[in-house]
Design a protein around this motif. Structure first.
Motif, PDB file in Angstrom:
ATOM      1  N   ALA A 101     -12.030  45.319  -7.312  1.00 51.19           N
ATOM      2  CA  ALA A 101     -12.471  45.123  -6.006  1.00 51.19           C
ATOM      3  C   ALA A 101     -11.752  43.968  -5.363  1.00 51.19           C
ATOM      4  O   ALA A 101     -11.026  44.196  -4.217  1.00 51.19           O
ATOM      5  CB  ALA A 101     -14.010  44.577  -5.772  1.00 51.19           C
ATOM      6  N   LEU A 102     -11.397  42.718  -6.118  1.00 52.72           N
ATOM      7  CA  LEU A 102     -10.527  41.541  -5.516  1.00 52.72           C
ATOM      8  C   LEU A 102      -8.977  42.142  -5.540  1.00 52.72           C
ATOM      9  O   LEU A 102      -8.209  41.919  -4.754  1.00 52.72           O
ATOM     10  CB  LEU A 102     -10.672  40.606  -6.289  1.00 52.72           C
ATOM     11  CG  LEU A 102     -11.758  39.976  -6.375  1.00 52.72           C
ATOM     12  CD1 LEU A 102     -11.968  38.710  -7.178  1.00 52.72           C
ATOM     13  CD2 LEU A 102     -12.372  39.442  -4.886  1.00 52.72           C
ATOM     14  N   ALA A 103      -8.767  43.437  -6.346  1.00 52.64           N
ATOM     15  CA  ALA A 103      -7.317  43.747  -6.606  1.00 52.64           C
ATOM     16  C   ALA A 103      -6.706  44.465  -5.351  1.00 52.64           C
ATOM     17  O   ALA A 103      -5.803  44.370  -4.987  1.00 52.64           O
ATOM     18  CB  ALA A 103      -7.162  44.560  -7.826  1.00 52.64           C
ATOM     19  N   GLY A 104      -7.765  44.908  -4.481  1.00 54.63           N
ATOM     20  CA  GLY A 104      -7.476  45.652  -3.365  1.00 54.63           C
ATOM     21  C   GLY A 104      -6.805  44.740  -2.302  1.00 54.63           C
ATOM     22  O   GLY A 104      -5.821  45.011  -1.553  1.00 54.63           O
ATOM     23  N   PHE A 105      -6.869  43.426  -2.328  1.00 55.23           N
ATOM     24  CA  PHE A 105      -6.421  42.213  -1.359  1.00 55.23           C
ATOM     25  C   PHE A 105      -5.401  41.665  -2.029  1.00 55.23           C
ATOM     26  O   PHE A 105      -4.435  41.533  -1.488  1.00 55.23           O
ATOM     27  CB  PHE A 105      -7.630  41.252  -1.059  1.00 55.23           C
ATOM     28  CG  PHE A 105      -8.762  41.751  -0.536  1.00 55.23           C
ATOM     29  CD1 PHE A 105      -8.841  41.870   1.065  1.00 55.23           C
ATOM     30  CD2 PHE A 105      -9.990  42.115  -1.159  1.00 55.23           C
ATOM     31  CE1 PHE A 105     -10.072  42.331   1.550  1.00 55.23           C
ATOM     32  CE2 PHE A 105     -11.196  42.618  -0.574  1.00 55.23           C
ATOM     33  CZ  PHE A 105     -11.250  42.654   0.886  1.00 55.23           C
ATOM     34  N   ALA A 106      -5.450  41.629  -3.278  1.00 60.23           N
ATOM     35  CA  ALA A 106      -4.372  41.031  -4.131  1.00 60.23           C
ATOM     36  C   ALA A 106      -3.216  41.492  -4.174  1.00 60.23           C
ATOM     37  O   ALA A 106      -1.888  41.201  -4.302  1.00 60.23           O
ATOM     38  CB  ALA A 106      -4.857  40.645  -5.567  1.00 60.23           C
ATOM     39  N   TRP A 107      -3.147  42.843  -4.353  1.00 63.36           N
ATOM     40  CA  TRP A 107      -1.883  43.886  -4.701  1.00 63.36           C
ATOM     41  C   TRP A 107      -1.288  44.181  -3.380  1.00 63.36           C
ATOM     42  O   TRP A 107      -0.141  44.716  -3.358  1.00 63.36           O
ATOM     43  CB  TRP A 107      -2.324  44.961  -5.439  1.00 63.36           C
ATOM     44  CG  TRP A 107      -2.468  44.836  -6.713  1.00 63.36           C
ATOM     45  CD1 TRP A 107      -3.608  44.671  -7.579  1.00 63.36           C
ATOM     46  CD2 TRP A 107      -1.464  44.368  -7.725  1.00 63.36           C
ATOM     47  NE1 TRP A 107      -3.453  44.555  -8.770  1.00 63.36           N
ATOM     48  CE2 TRP A 107      -2.135  44.428  -9.107  1.00 63.36           C
ATOM     49  CE3 TRP A 107      -0.014  44.398  -7.569  1.00 63.36           C
ATOM     50  CZ2 TRP A 107      -1.385  44.177 -10.267  1.00 63.36           C
ATOM     51  CZ3 TRP A 107       0.510  43.998  -8.915  1.00 63.36           C
ATOM     52  CH2 TRP A 107      -0.052  44.207 -10.140  1.00 63.36           C
ATOM     53  N   SER A 108      -1.969  43.937  -2.244  1.00 61.86           N
ATOM     54  CA  SER A 108      -1.492  44.772  -0.733  1.00 61.86           C
ATOM     55  C   SER A 108      -0.088  44.034  -0.440  1.00 61.86           C
ATOM     56  O   SER A 108       0.770  44.801   0.087  1.00 61.86           O
ATOM     57  CB  SER A 108      -2.459  44.400   0.365  1.00 61.86           C
ATOM     58  OG  SER A 108      -2.893  43.024   0.625  1.00 61.86           O
ATOM     59  N   PRO A 109       0.303  42.735  -0.681  1.00 63.55           N
ATOM     60  CA  PRO A 109       1.492  42.262  -0.261  1.00 63.55           C
ATOM     61  C   PRO A 109       2.715  42.786  -1.160  1.00 63.55           C
ATOM     62  O   PRO A 109       3.473  43.075  -0.717  1.00 63.55           O
ATOM     63  CB  PRO A 109       1.394  40.638  -0.529  1.00 63.55           C
ATOM     64  CG  PRO A 109       0.030  40.301  -0.298  1.00 63.55           C
ATOM     65  CD  PRO A 109      -0.854  41.645  -0.934  1.00 63.55           C
ATOM     66  N   VAL A 110       2.167  43.069  -2.532  1.00 62.86           N
ATOM     67  CA  VAL A 110       3.313  43.452  -3.461  1.00 62.86           C
ATOM     68  C   VAL A 110       3.649  45.059  -3.051  1.00 62.86           C
ATOM     69  O   VAL A 110       4.896  45.439  -3.054  1.00 62.86           O
ATOM     70  CB  VAL A 110       2.656  43.418  -4.742  1.00 62.86           C
ATOM     71  CG1 VAL A 110       3.714  44.044  -5.793  1.00 62.86           C
ATOM     72  CG2 VAL A 110       2.346  41.923  -5.253  1.00 62.86           C
ATOM     73  N   LEU A 111       2.439  45.667  -2.782  1.00 59.74           N
ATOM     74  CA  LEU A 111       2.641  47.170  -2.577  1.00 59.74           C
ATOM     75  C   LEU A 111       3.383  47.218  -1.235  1.00 59.74           C
ATOM     76  O   LEU A 111       4.129  48.295  -0.862  1.00 59.74           O
ATOM     77  CB  LEU A 111       1.234  48.048  -2.425  1.00 59.74           C
ATOM     78  CG  LEU A 111       0.859  47.872  -3.894  1.00 59.74           C
ATOM     79  CD1 LEU A 111      -0.830  48.537  -3.674  1.00 59.74           C
ATOM     80  CD2 LEU A 111       1.501  48.538  -4.916  1.00 59.74           C
TER      81      LEU A 111
END
Length: 407
Positions: A272-282
Motif C-alpha cells: 500500500a505504501l509503495a504506491g506513494f513511494a515509487w511514483s517519483p521514480v516511475l
C-alpha cells in the motif's frame, strides 16, 4: 505548498461539488482491495487449513488458483465489450458485488467442483471491475494537473495492498477460532462493506461509456507494447506462485498464526505504501525500465525464502516483495498510458491484463506440480523466482513510445 494541496485534494472539492482526483483515486482503491486483496490473495491464507481438512495435494490447491486466473482471463477479455454495452459504472459495481457474493458462497461447500466454479466467477467479476477501475484511474491523471499520473495510479493499485493487510490481520485469527469456511464468509462481508467508498468516483464512468464503445470499434496497436506484454505474462506466472504457496511454505517451517499474520500484514502495508513511494521514480523512467526495476526487486523478495527459512528472512521477504509487486502493475499501466492515446487505454489495460492472466493460469499449476515432487514447496517457489527474473529481462526490451506517435 505540497502538503496542504494534498490534504485539500483528499478532503475537498474543486469548487463545484466534485471530488478532486486524489480523493477519487482513493475511493477507486477499494476495487483492487476486493478483486486482488480479498478475492485473489487471501486464498493463500485459507489454503493450508483447506488442504488439511479436504485432503488436497499442492497440485489440487494450485488448480483452484488457476480457476481464478482463468476467470480473470475471461473477465479481462469481456470487460471492454461489457463496458461498451452496459456502461462502465454498471460493469464496475456489478463486478464488485458478484465478487463479494462468490467469496461468501465459498463457505457453503467443500466440493471441488463448486469451489472451482466460485473461484472462476470471482476471477471474471474481479477482473472486469479491476480493469474499469484502472481505466478510470488512468483518466484521472489526464484531467488533474496537481498530481502526477504515476501517483494517482499508485494510489489506485495500493488498494490491493490494503486488502492484503486487512485480510492478513483478520483471516488467521478467524481460522484459529473456527473452521476454514468462516474466513470466506468474512471476506464476502468485507467486500460488500467497502463498496460505498468507490461511489463518488463513478460519475466519470457514466460520462465515458460512449468513449468505450468507440475504443471497441478501433483496434489498439498491441505491437507498440509487444515486449511489455511478454514481460507482464512472465510476471503473472512468477508472482502468483509466491502468493499462492508462501504461507504453506511458512507453515511447513513451523510458523504459527501470529507469524503468518505479521508476514501478511507486512506484505500488504508495504504494498500500500509503495504506491506513494515509487511514483517519483516511475515518473522519471521511460519505456519498460520502470517495470524491469520493480520486477527485479520482486525477484529478490521471492528468492529470499529459498536462501533462508528463518522468521527474520520471511519478514524481509514480505517487505521486499510487498513493496514492489503491486507497483509493477502501476509501472505497466503507466507505460501503456504514455505510449497510447486515451481512447485505447481501456483496451490496452484489458490486453495487458489478458496476458497477465494467462501467466497466472500457468504459474500455479506448474508451481503446484513441482511442489508435489521430491523438492517440495521450495521447487514451486524457485520456478516463480526464475519466471520473475525472466520478466524483468523482457521488460528492458520495451522501448519508449509516445502516445502521439502511436496514434
Amino acid at each position: 505548498m505540497t502538503i496542504p494541496r494534498t490534504v485539500r485534494a483528499v478532503q475537498g472539492t474543486d469548487g463545484v461539488g466534485e471530488p478532486h482526483a486524489l480523493a477519487k483515486a482513493l475511493g477507486l482503491a477499494v476495487i483492487p482491495a476486493v478483486s486482488l486483496g480479498f478475492a485473489r490473495f487471501a486464498y493463500a491464507l485459507v489454503l493450508p487449513a483447506m488442504r488439511t481438512s479436504l485432503d488436497w495435494s499442492f497440485a489440487t490447491a494450485g488448480t483452484l488458483t488457476t480457476a481464478n486466473a482463468v476467470g480473470y482471463l475471461a473477465g479481462a477479455l469481456a470487460a471492454p465489450v461489457a463496458a461498451a454495452r452496459l456502461g462502465e459504472r454498471t460493469v464496475l459495481l456489478g463486478g464488485v458485488l458478484v465478487t463479494a457474493a462468490s467469496l461468501a458462497a465459498s463457505a457453503l461447500s467443500g466440493a471441488m467442483a463448486v469451489l472451482l466454479v466460485l473461484r472462476l466467477i470471482a476471477g471474471i467479476a474481479g477482473a472486469a471491475a479491476f480493469i474499469i477501475g484502472g481505466s478510470l484511474a488512468a483518466r484521472l491523471g489526464a484531467s488533474d494537473r496537481g498530481h502526477s499520473p504515476a501517483l494517482l495510479l499508485g494510489v489506485y493499485f495500493a488498494g490491493g495492498g490494503l486488502g492484503v493487510a486487512l485480510s492478513g490481520a483478520l483471516v488467521p485469527a478467524v481460522l484459529g477460532a473456527s473452521h476454514w469456511r468462516a474466513p470466506w464468509l468474512l471476506l464476502g462481508v468485507l467486500s460488500l462493506a467497502v463498496v460505498p467508498g468507490c461511489l463518488p468516483a463513478l460519475g466519470t464512468a457514466e460520462r465515458r461509456a460512449d468513449g468505450a464503445a468507440q475504443a471497441r470499434r478501433e483496434r489498439w496497436p498491441a505491437r507498440t507494447l509487444a515486449a511489455l506484454l511478454v514481460s507482464y505474462g512472465l510476471f503473472g506466472a512468477g508472482y502468483i506462485a509466491y502468493m499462492t504457496f508462501i504461507v504453506a511454505f511458512l507453515r511447513q517451517h513451523g510458523a504459527e498464526n501470529s507469524q503468518v499474520t505479521v508476514f501478511w500484514v507486512v506484505l500488504g502495508v508495504a504494498a500500500a505504501l509503495a504506491g506513494f513511494a515509487w511514483s517519483p521514480v516511475l515518473g522519471r523512467l521511460t519505456g519498460g525500465r520502470g517495470s524491469a526495476l520493480l520486477m527485479g526487486v520482486v525477484t529478490v523478495g521471492a528468492a529470499l525464502p529459498l536462501v533462508s527459512a528463518s522468521t527474520t528472512a520471511s519478514y524481509v521477504s514480505a517487505l521486499v516483495f510487498g513493496v514492489s509487486f503491486l507497483s509493477v502493475v502501476t509501472a505497466v499501466t503507466a507505460c501503456a498510458r504514455q505510449s497510447l492515446p486515451a481512447r485505447h487505454w481501456t483496451a490496452a489495460i484489458a490486453g495487458l491484463t489478458t496476458v497477465f492472466a494467462i501467466g497466472q493460469c500457468l504459474g500455479p499449476v506448474l508451481a503446484g506440480t513441482l511442489s508435489d515432487g521430491p523438492s517440495g514447496i521450495r521447487a514451486g517457489l524457485a520456478i516463480g523466482a526464475v519466471l520473475l527474473a525472466a520478466g524483468a529481462i523482457a521488460a528492458l526490451a520495451q522501448r519508449q513510445n509516445r502516445a502521439d506517435a502511436a496514434a
